[in-house]
Design an enzyme around this catalytic site. Structure first.
Site, short mmCIF file in Angstrom:
data_model
loop_
_atom_site.label_atom_id
_atom_site.label_comp_id
_atom_site.label_asym_id
_atom_site.label_seq_id
_atom_site.Cartn_x
_atom_site.Cartn_y
_atom_site.Cartn_z
N THR A 36 0.82 -1.20 0.00
CA THR A 36 0.00 0.00 0.00
C THR A 36 0.86 1.26 0.00
O THR A 36 0.59 2.22 -0.73
CB THR A 36 -0.92 0.01 1.24
OG1 THR A 36 -1.83 -1.08 1.14
CG2 THR A 36 -1.70 1.33 1.35
N GLY A 81 -3.60 5.77 -7.42
CA GLY A 81 -4.75 6.25 -6.66
C GLY A 81 -5.84 5.22 -6.55
O GLY A 81 -5.60 4.01 -6.63
N GLU A 86 -6.09 6.62 -16.07
CA GLU A 86 -5.01 5.66 -16.31
C GLU A 86 -5.44 4.67 -17.38
O GLU A 86 -6.59 4.67 -17.83
CB GLU A 86 -4.65 4.93 -15.00
CG GLU A 86 -4.15 5.88 -13.92
CD GLU A 86 -3.74 5.17 -12.65
OE1 GLU A 86 -3.81 3.94 -12.61
OE2 GLU A 86 -3.35 5.86 -11.70
N HIS A 146 3.89 -4.39 -14.56
CA HIS A 146 3.71 -2.97 -14.82
C HIS A 146 4.61 -2.59 -15.99
O HIS A 146 5.80 -2.91 -16.00
CB HIS A 146 4.06 -2.13 -13.60
CG HIS A 146 3.49 -0.75 -13.66
ND1 HIS A 146 3.99 0.21 -14.52
CD2 HIS A 146 2.48 -0.18 -12.99
CE1 HIS A 146 3.29 1.32 -14.36
NE2 HIS A 146 2.36 1.12 -13.44
N ARG A 195 -2.69 -2.82 -19.04
CA ARG A 195 -1.29 -3.07 -18.70
C ARG A 195 -0.71 -4.31 -19.38
O ARG A 195 0.46 -4.31 -19.77
CB ARG A 195 -1.16 -3.22 -17.18
CG ARG A 195 -1.33 -1.91 -16.44
CD ARG A 195 -1.28 -2.10 -14.95
NE ARG A 195 -1.32 -0.80 -14.28
CZ ARG A 195 -1.39 -0.65 -12.96
NH1 ARG A 195 -1.44 -1.71 -12.18
NH2 ARG A 195 -1.41 0.55 -12.43
N HIS A 221 4.43 -6.65 -10.89
CA HIS A 221 3.74 -5.61 -10.13
C HIS A 221 2.60 -6.13 -9.25
O HIS A 221 2.44 -5.68 -8.13
CB HIS A 221 3.19 -4.58 -11.12
CG HIS A 221 2.61 -3.35 -10.49
ND1 HIS A 221 3.34 -2.54 -9.63
CD2 HIS A 221 1.38 -2.79 -10.58
CE1 HIS A 221 2.58 -1.53 -9.23
NE2 HIS A 221 1.38 -1.66 -9.78
N ARG A 237 -5.77 -6.89 -13.86
CA ARG A 237 -6.33 -5.85 -13.02
C ARG A 237 -6.39 -4.51 -13.74
O ARG A 237 -5.41 -4.06 -14.33
CB ARG A 237 -5.48 -5.70 -11.75
CG ARG A 237 -5.91 -4.55 -10.84
CD ARG A 237 -5.05 -4.53 -9.59
NE ARG A 237 -3.67 -4.16 -9.86
CZ ARG A 237 -3.21 -2.91 -9.78
NH1 ARG A 237 -4.01 -1.93 -9.45
NH2 ARG A 237 -1.93 -2.66 -10.01
#
Length: 528
Positions: free
Chosen positions: A50, A56, A122, A250, A297, A358, A393
């Site tokens: 975290t 965000g 994003e 990532h 991603r 990631h 994700r």
């Protein structure tokens, strides 16, 4: 190493101090002031994934231009057909409530000159919906939550305490348990690293919120504590595990050989308008996806990986030179400062970037209430497989997932708390017959070998032959580690290696079983 002389009891045991664990602990301790809550974390209070989250939290905040349905569809598209749509809708629709709680607890999100929240965008998002605190959103959330948690007298925060294994029927009733059988969790054995003592913590309910396993790869944005401990101990306790093959890489970690973990160049930078260029300075994302830099991603990471393989070069570039630098520096002060420390002027120079491990989308199976397949064991955060992420994700959905599932665990357990009883007959830790391990080089060598195996054979692009080689080498490492673990005095390093090998094995096995490429999984031998 000595075991404890008495058993420590608690009403609630929380393993992990990230957004999920802290949120649950705060809620349960506030509602049940007479209860005792124990949080165990292997490092300092704030050290978790975290803390390193830059981007965000995604939520539908401006309903004039955004909607729940758009956020749902963006999540489903990113998940590549493997999301649980009911779960996606539940999380998306609960997001505003959970964000409001964070704000009430003191979390500060950036606002624009008009006083409205500055919503970022994003990859994979169709609208600007990311609430952020410059480029250190996770650290700000952790700060606010820790301030609240540390103000409560009924929470005991045990730092530098490492969860070795869960306590189940296997220890209490001295009988072997099978996966999918009726198993209950009675707490955990925890290593107090400073006192070199194993403590037996017995609890009415246990929440697993220990994060991911990014350290299983050579290049990762994850902190050194992300060694798959929660997945490892849950697997050994016979909890149901699934979809471990879906590793999210990532696309843009800062290329800086020798730095570990890799510094993350937030996806929000591409959302801000930055462009990817190959080693010669040419744009290339238009060759891979019509969304270009705002593709999900997995697509961007594979595109960069392909460019690197074609060129033989160590990195590609992220070009920010045409952006509004005043706004860029205000939005990404830490990224700007980090680049400047390496003599990279983002207003003039391209940023060298490479993909890095990631996030893991699979893990311990939980239902909507955060319940695992083991009774009295709940889980939330990256350690879990909830059905929200599917095969990949969507950016900035992870902190949100942790908040929603921590809340669901809280509401579910609160209803059961009054009738719950502490388990009996939990045995203290037994470490008789072990010897002191003086050769730490064995652990270091094996840890590095796990990373090499996974990076070379079970990375962004896989194949049947690579997976076979990985499986063969991991089996040898498992046997070596088991002998060392069974006969050596415990240490955090040894236990972490045990869990890294376990999660590496699980990723490999689940990869072998998948026959179709989707999301974060891609094999040269699978169909599209």
């Amino acid at each position: 190493m000595v075991s404890n002389e008495k058993i420590i009891t608690s009403d609630f045991l929380v393993i992990g101090s990230g957004v999920s664990g802290l949120t649950f602990a705060l809620k349960i301790a506030t509602k049940h002031k007479e209860s005792k809550v124990i949080i165990v974390t292997k490092d300092s209070q704030s050290e978790s994934n975290t803390k390193y989250a830059q981007g965000g939290i995604a939520t539908v905040f401006d309903k004039n231009v955004d909607s729940f349905e758009q956020h749902v569809q963006d999540t489903l598209v990113a998940g590549d057909g493997l999301c649980d749509e009911d779960v996606v809708r539940m999380v998306v629709e609960d997001a505003p409530n959970r964000l409001q709680e964070l704000i009430e607890w003191g979390t500060k999100f950036d606002k624009n000159e008009n006083g409205y929240y500055d919503l970022g965008r994003e990859g994979g998002h169709s609208q600007n919906r990311i609430l952020h605190h410059t480029d250190i959103t996770g650290a700000e959330i952790a700060r606010a939550l820790l301030a609240q948690v540390n103000a409560l007298p009924n929470i005991d925060f045990l730092t530098h305490h490492y969860a070795i294994d869960l306590i189940t029927e296997h220890q209490v009733k001295k009988k072997k348990t099978k996966r999918n059988s009726k198993i209950s969790c009675y707490g955990a054995y925890v290593l107090d690293e400073k006192k070199e003592q194993v403590k037996t913590i017995v609890s009415k309910f246990t929440l697993l919120a220990s994060g991911g396993n990014g350290q299983v790869y050579e290049t990762t944005t994850n902190p050194t504590v992300a060694t798959g401990d929660g997945i490892g101990i849950a697997y050994r306790a016979k909890a149901e595990i699934s979809e471990m093959e879906f590793i999210q890489f990532h696309p843009t970690a800062l290329y800086n050989p020798g730095e570990y973990p890799a510094f993350l160049i937030s996806e929000a930078v591409r959302g801000f308008g930055a462009k990817l260029r190959d080693f010669k300075g040419n744009l290339f994302m238009h060759n891979y996806d019509e969304r270009e830099e705002l593709a999900s991603r997995d697509i961007v990471a594979r595109a960069i990986d392909n460019e690197l393989k074609k060129s033989g070069k160590p990195h590609v570039y992220l070009d920010c030179t045409n952006l509004d630098m005043d706004k860029f520096a205000a939005h990404f002060p830490n990224i700007t400062e980090k680049c400047a420390s390496l003599n990279i002027d983002v207003s003039k120079d391209f940023i060298p970037v490479v993909p890095a491990s990631h996030y893991i989308c699979g893990g311990v199976n939980v239902n909507k209430k955060a319940k695992t397949s083991i009774k009295k064991l709940y889980a939330c955060g990256e350690v879990t497989r909830t059905g929200l992420h599917g095969g990949n994700r969507l950016a900035s959905n992870s902190l949100l997932e942790g908040l929603v599932y921590a809340h669901n665990a809280f509401t579910t357990i609160s209803k059961k708390y009054k009738k719950a009883k502490l388990p009996k007959n939990a045995p203290a830790w037994n470490d008789s017959g072990v010897i002191k391990n003086m050769e730490k080089i064995l652990i270091t060598h094996d840890r590095n070998e796990v990373k090499t195996i996974m990076t070379n054979y079970v990375g962004i692009v896989r194949s049947n032959e690579r997976l076979k080689r990985a499986e063969k080498r991991l089996r040898v490492l498992y046997e070596d580690n088991k002998r060392l673990y069974d006969h050596s005095e415990l240490s955090v390093d040894l236990c972490e290696l045990r869990n890294l090998i376990t999660t590496a094995y699980l990723i490999t096995q689940f990869s072998k079983k998948r026959t179709k490429n989707c999301g974060g999984f891609y094999s040269l031998d699978c169909i599209q």
